[in-house]
Write a protein that holds these residues in place. Structure first.
Motif, short mmCIF file in Angstrom:
data_model
loop_
_atom_site.label_atom_id
_atom_site.label_comp_id
_atom_site.label_asym_id
_atom_site.label_seq_id
_atom_site.Cartn_x
_atom_site.Cartn_y
_atom_site.Cartn_z
N PHE A 37 0.80 -1.22 0.00
CA PHE A 37 0.00 0.00 0.00
C PHE A 37 0.84 1.28 0.00
N GLY A 38 2.16 1.17 0.15
CA GLY A 38 3.03 2.34 0.13
C GLY A 38 3.38 2.83 1.52
N SER A 39 4.35 3.71 1.56
CA SER A 39 4.79 4.27 2.83
C SER A 39 4.08 5.60 3.08
N GLY A 40 4.31 6.17 4.24
CA GLY A 40 3.74 7.47 4.56
C GLY A 40 2.28 7.43 4.95
N LEU A 41 1.78 6.29 5.39
CA LEU A 41 0.37 6.17 5.73
C LEU A 41 0.07 6.41 7.20
N LEU A 42 1.09 6.42 8.03
CA LEU A 42 0.85 6.60 9.47
C LEU A 42 0.12 7.90 9.75
N ASN A 43 -0.86 7.81 10.63
CA ASN A 43 -1.70 8.93 11.07
C ASN A 43 -2.71 9.40 10.02
N LEU A 44 -2.81 8.69 8.90
CA LEU A 44 -3.82 9.03 7.90
C LEU A 44 -5.03 8.13 8.11
N ALA A 49 -5.42 4.56 2.27
CA ALA A 49 -4.68 3.38 1.83
C ALA A 49 -5.58 2.40 1.09
N VAL A 50 -6.79 2.20 1.62
CA VAL A 50 -7.72 1.22 1.05
C VAL A 50 -9.04 1.92 0.81
N ARG A 51 -9.37 2.10 -0.43
CA ARG A 51 -10.59 2.84 -0.77
C ARG A 51 -11.76 1.92 -1.13
N HIS A 52 -11.73 0.73 -0.61
CA HIS A 52 -12.79 -0.22 -0.93
C HIS A 52 -13.87 -0.17 0.14
N PRO A 53 -15.13 0.08 -0.25
CA PRO A 53 -16.19 0.24 0.74
C PRO A 53 -16.42 -0.99 1.62
N ASP A 54 -16.23 -2.20 1.08
CA ASP A 54 -16.44 -3.40 1.90
C ASP A 54 -15.39 -3.52 3.00
N ALA A 69 -14.77 -8.96 11.83
CA ALA A 69 -15.50 -8.84 10.56
C ALA A 69 -14.56 -9.28 9.44
N ARG A 70 -15.16 -9.70 8.34
CA ARG A 70 -14.38 -10.13 7.17
C ARG A 70 -14.97 -9.52 5.91
N ALA A 71 -14.11 -9.39 4.92
CA ALA A 71 -14.55 -8.92 3.60
C ALA A 71 -13.62 -9.52 2.56
N VAL A 72 -14.14 -9.71 1.38
CA VAL A 72 -13.32 -10.09 0.22
C VAL A 72 -13.41 -8.92 -0.73
N ILE A 73 -12.25 -8.38 -1.08
CA ILE A 73 -12.24 -7.19 -1.93
C ILE A 73 -11.35 -7.43 -3.15
N VAL A 74 -11.64 -6.73 -4.21
CA VAL A 74 -10.81 -6.79 -5.41
C VAL A 74 -10.23 -5.40 -5.63
N LEU A 75 -8.90 -5.36 -5.67
CA LEU A 75 -8.19 -4.11 -5.96
C LEU A 75 -7.70 -4.17 -7.40
N GLU A 76 -7.86 -3.09 -8.11
CA GLU A 76 -7.52 -3.08 -9.54
C GLU A 76 -6.11 -2.60 -9.83
#
Length: 92
Positions: A37-44, A49-54, A69-76
């Motif tokens: 997901f990349g660096s620099g995500l702390l405190n965001l 990082a993850v824009r998937h609604p599920d 909770a669980r989810a199955v997501i597809v990232l493009e």
């Protein structure tokens, strides 16, 4: 404050792991999460990082009191992949 032993274990996992606080801010990412997901995500907010609604719904469910909770997501991007998301609350 995050337990040092927990951080040590999570850092060694090959699966991407992020810890978020009650406001959904990312407070920890292990090396696999940084690679994915990349660096620099702390405190965001996790949505940066993850824009998937599920995925976000699963996190919000746990923040509202569900034990897990669980989810199955597809990232493009950067490549199409299916991820299994597991969310659980941990105590201080």
């Amino acid at each position: 404050m995050i337990n040092r032993d927990l951080i040590s274990v999570l850092s060694g996992l090959s699966a991407a792991v992020m810890l978020v606080d009650a406001a959904r801010r990312i407070v920890f990412t292990n090396p696999a999460a940084v690679e994915r997901f990349g660096s620099g995500l702390l405190n965001l907010d996790l949505v940066r990082a993850v824009r998937h609604p599920d995925c976000l719904r699963a996190v919000d469910d746990v923040l509202r009191g569900a034990p897990h909770a669980r989810a199955v997501i597809v990232l493009e991007a950067p490549l199409r992949e299916t991820l299994q998301v597991s969310v659980a609350a941990i105590s201080d």
